[in-house]
Design a protein around this motif. Sequence first.
Motif, PDB file in Angstrom:
ATOM      1  N   ARG A  31       0.829  -1.208   0.000  1.00  0.00           N
ATOM      2  CA  ARG A  31       0.000   0.000   0.000  1.00  0.00           C
ATOM      3  C   ARG A  31       0.863   1.258   0.000  1.00  0.00           C
ATOM      4  N   GLY A  32       1.468   1.545  -1.149  1.00  0.00           N
ATOM      5  CA  GLY A  32       2.229   2.783  -1.273  1.00  0.00           C
ATOM      6  C   GLY A  32       3.552   2.758  -0.532  1.00  0.00           C
ATOM      7  N   VAL A  33       4.382   1.743  -0.820  1.00  0.00           N
ATOM      8  CA  VAL A  33       5.676   1.602  -0.154  1.00  0.00           C
ATOM      9  C   VAL A  33       6.706   2.513  -0.834  1.00  0.00           C
ATOM     10  N   SER A  34       7.299   3.405  -0.070  1.00  0.00           N
ATOM     11  CA  SER A  34       8.336   4.317  -0.571  1.00  0.00           C
ATOM     12  C   SER A  34       9.571   4.198   0.311  1.00  0.00           C
ATOM     13  N   MET A  35      10.714   3.980  -0.319  1.00  0.00           N
ATOM     14  CA  MET A  35      11.980   3.915   0.420  1.00  0.00           C
ATOM     15  C   MET A  35      13.131   3.929  -0.567  1.00  0.00           C
ATOM     16  N   SER A  36      14.327   4.198  -0.079  1.00  0.00           N
ATOM     17  CA  SER A  36      15.514   4.151  -0.926  1.00  0.00           C
ATOM     18  C   SER A  36      16.645   3.472  -0.170  1.00  0.00           C
ATOM     19  N   VAL A  37      17.580   2.931  -0.929  1.00  0.00           N
ATOM     20  CA  VAL A  37      18.716   2.214  -0.354  1.00  0.00           C
ATOM     21  C   VAL A  37      19.990   2.750  -0.989  1.00  0.00           C
ATOM     22  N   ARG A  38      20.943   3.098  -0.162  1.00  0.00           N
ATOM     23  CA  ARG A  38      22.227   3.586  -0.664  1.00  0.00           C
ATOM     24  C   ARG A  38      23.169   2.423  -0.956  1.00  0.00           C
ATOM     25  N   SER A  39      24.116   2.669  -1.823  1.00  0.00           N
ATOM     26  CA  SER A  39      25.119   1.659  -2.140  1.00  0.00           C
ATOM     27  C   SER A  39      25.891   1.291  -0.876  1.00  0.00           C
ATOM     28  N   GLY A  40      26.006  -0.002  -0.611  1.00  0.00           N
ATOM     29  CA  GLY A  40      26.728  -0.484   0.544  1.00  0.00           C
ATOM     30  C   GLY A  40      25.930  -0.517   1.827  1.00  0.00           C
ATOM     31  N   GLU A  41      24.658  -0.145   1.760  1.00  0.00           N
ATOM     32  CA  GLU A  41      23.826  -0.116   2.963  1.00  0.00           C
ATOM     33  C   GLU A  41      23.233  -1.496   3.227  1.00  0.00           C
ATOM     34  N   ARG A 193      26.819 -11.891   7.775  1.00  0.00           N
ATOM     35  CA  ARG A 193      27.573 -10.833   8.457  1.00  0.00           C
ATOM     36  C   ARG A 193      28.843 -10.496   7.693  1.00  0.00           C
ATOM     37  N   ASP A 194      29.527 -11.527   7.214  1.00  0.00           N
ATOM     38  CA  ASP A 194      30.763 -11.335   6.458  1.00  0.00           C
ATOM     39  C   ASP A 194      30.492 -10.517   5.192  1.00  0.00           C
ATOM     40  N   LEU A 195      29.405 -10.841   4.509  1.00  0.00           N
ATOM     41  CA  LEU A 195      29.050 -10.111   3.279  1.00  0.00           C
ATOM     42  C   LEU A 195      28.672  -8.667   3.600  1.00  0.00           C
ATOM     43  N   ALA A 196      27.935  -8.471   4.697  1.00  0.00           N
ATOM     44  CA  ALA A 196      27.536  -7.122   5.094  1.00  0.00           C
ATOM     45  C   ALA A 196      28.757  -6.266   5.398  1.00  0.00           C
ATOM     46  N   ASN A 197      29.766  -6.867   6.012  1.00  0.00           N
ATOM     47  CA  ASN A 197      30.982  -6.131   6.358  1.00  0.00           C
ATOM     48  C   ASN A 197      31.905  -5.934   5.168  1.00  0.00           C
ATOM     49  N   SER A 198      31.568  -6.579   4.041  1.00  0.00           N
ATOM     50  CA  SER A 198      32.398  -6.471   2.833  1.00  0.00           C
ATOM     51  C   SER A 198      31.907  -5.399   1.874  1.00  0.00           C
ATOM     52  N   GLY A 199      30.870  -4.667   2.264  1.00  0.00           N
ATOM     53  CA  GLY A 199      30.414  -3.549   1.450  1.00  0.00           C
ATOM     54  C   GLY A 199      29.296  -3.859   0.475  1.00  0.00           C
ATOM     55  N   TYR A 200      28.724  -5.058   0.530  1.00  0.00           N
ATOM     56  CA  TYR A 200      27.595  -5.371  -0.346  1.00  0.00           C
ATOM     57  C   TYR A 200      26.359  -4.569   0.073  1.00  0.00           C
ATOM     58  N   THR A 201      25.558  -4.212  -0.919  1.00  0.00           N
ATOM     59  CA  THR A 201      24.234  -3.651  -0.648  1.00  0.00           C
ATOM     60  C   THR A 201      23.302  -4.817  -0.373  1.00  0.00           C
ATOM     61  N   ILE A 202      22.691  -4.840   0.809  1.00  0.00           N
ATOM     62  CA  ILE A 202      21.896  -5.998   1.225  1.00  0.00           C
ATOM     63  C   ILE A 202      20.534  -5.552   1.743  1.00  0.00           C
ATOM     64  N   GLU A 208      15.505 -12.827  12.535  1.00  0.00           N
ATOM     65  CA  GLU A 208      16.657 -12.924  13.432  1.00  0.00           C
ATOM     66  C   GLU A 208      16.982 -11.558  14.020  1.00  0.00           C
ATOM     67  N   MET A 209      16.514 -11.328  15.234  1.00  0.00           N
ATOM     68  CA  MET A 209      16.651 -10.015  15.865  1.00  0.00           C
ATOM     69  C   MET A 209      18.108  -9.668  16.181  1.00  0.00           C
ATOM     70  N   GLY A 210      18.896 -10.668  16.552  1.00  0.00           N
ATOM     71  CA  GLY A 210      20.307 -10.409  16.835  1.00  0.00           C
ATOM     72  C   GLY A 210      21.037  -9.910  15.604  1.00  0.00           C
ATOM     73  N   PHE A 211      20.745 -10.516  14.462  1.00  0.00           N
ATOM     74  CA  PHE A 211      21.346 -10.079  13.197  1.00  0.00           C
ATOM     75  C   PHE A 211      20.908  -8.648  12.885  1.00  0.00           C
ATOM     76  N   ALA A 212      19.620  -8.378  13.026  1.00  0.00           N
ATOM     77  CA  ALA A 212      19.103  -7.037  12.757  1.00  0.00           C
ATOM     78  C   ALA A 212      19.771  -6.005  13.656  1.00  0.00           C
ATOM     79  N   ARG A 213      19.948  -6.356  14.903  1.00  0.00           N
ATOM     80  CA  ARG A 213      20.489  -5.419  15.889  1.00  0.00           C
ATOM     81  C   ARG A 213      21.958  -5.091  15.623  1.00  0.00           C
ATOM     82  N   THR A 214      22.727  -6.096  15.198  1.00  0.00           N
ATOM     83  CA  THR A 214      24.184  -5.908  15.108  1.00  0.00           C
ATOM     84  C   THR A 214      24.698  -5.611  13.708  1.00  0.00           C
ATOM     85  N   VAL A 215      23.933  -5.950  12.671  1.00  0.00           N
ATOM     86  CA  VAL A 215      24.462  -5.842  11.308  1.00  0.00           C
ATOM     87  C   VAL A 215      23.792  -4.738  10.489  1.00  0.00           C
ATOM     88  N   ALA A 216      22.516  -4.462  10.749  1.00  0.00           N
ATOM     89  CA  ALA A 216      21.778  -3.504   9.906  1.00  0.00           C
ATOM     90  C   ALA A 216      22.291  -2.079  10.090  1.00  0.00           C
TER      91      ALA A 216
END
Length: 255
Positions: A31-41, A193-202, A208-216
Amino acid sequence: MAEAKTLKTTGDNVIVCNEVQKWYGNYHALRGVSMSVRSGEVIVILGPSGSGKSTFIRTLNRLEEHQGGDIIVDGITLSHDVRNIAEIRREVGMVFQQFNLFPHLTVLENITLAPIHVRKWSRERAEEVAMKWLTRVGIPEQADKYPGQLSGGQQQRVAIARTLTMEPKILLFDEPTSALDPEMIKEVLDVMRDLANSGYTILAVTHEMGFARTVADRIIFMDAGQIVEENTPDNFFHNPKEERTKKFLNQILNH
């Protein structure tokens, strides 16, 4: 940690969504989803079942067709044009809840199938890149085995290696650990986590709340086909803005 996160989000927007709408018959799923994602975010999308989070992430590479609004991925507007869809799918890799591996092919054959037939690589190049990624996800010794000989966690790591071998710019994860036994979840999250720390846009839909808390870098909370809240992990978990977010966290964290 916080400073590194700030640095990672200084790139240009690689995904822009504006008022995205999706129906299944009379059911209004987005229902009208608006958002943007930056490179490496690194974006984690949370929400209750039926909130539209998996539907939304699947519109980003046209696995689900949106019926209203705009989706622009890496400068390409997602439309009915088949060439645009093919171009976007070359740049966007997706890891699913189910592993979708061919049971009659070895791990190496599963991973090299698309690079050879879609990217037109030589078998030698495809196998070299595939082994690089199998090593990166920690299971190079499984290359000649068949999927049925592997644990669920190993199969999901093969699926991740298969996606990465295609050299995408953007990675989408649609609840990649929800089909796994609890002891196998950590090994998949460690790879993410390894991929997130390598600069990939994910963009990752996960419970998984622990992942969300520490990696996002940012958490998006969806409910009833809408984005209810966008926040940093720290504020999302400790100082949520919306009552619906507070209720969700209370149910999840006190479960």
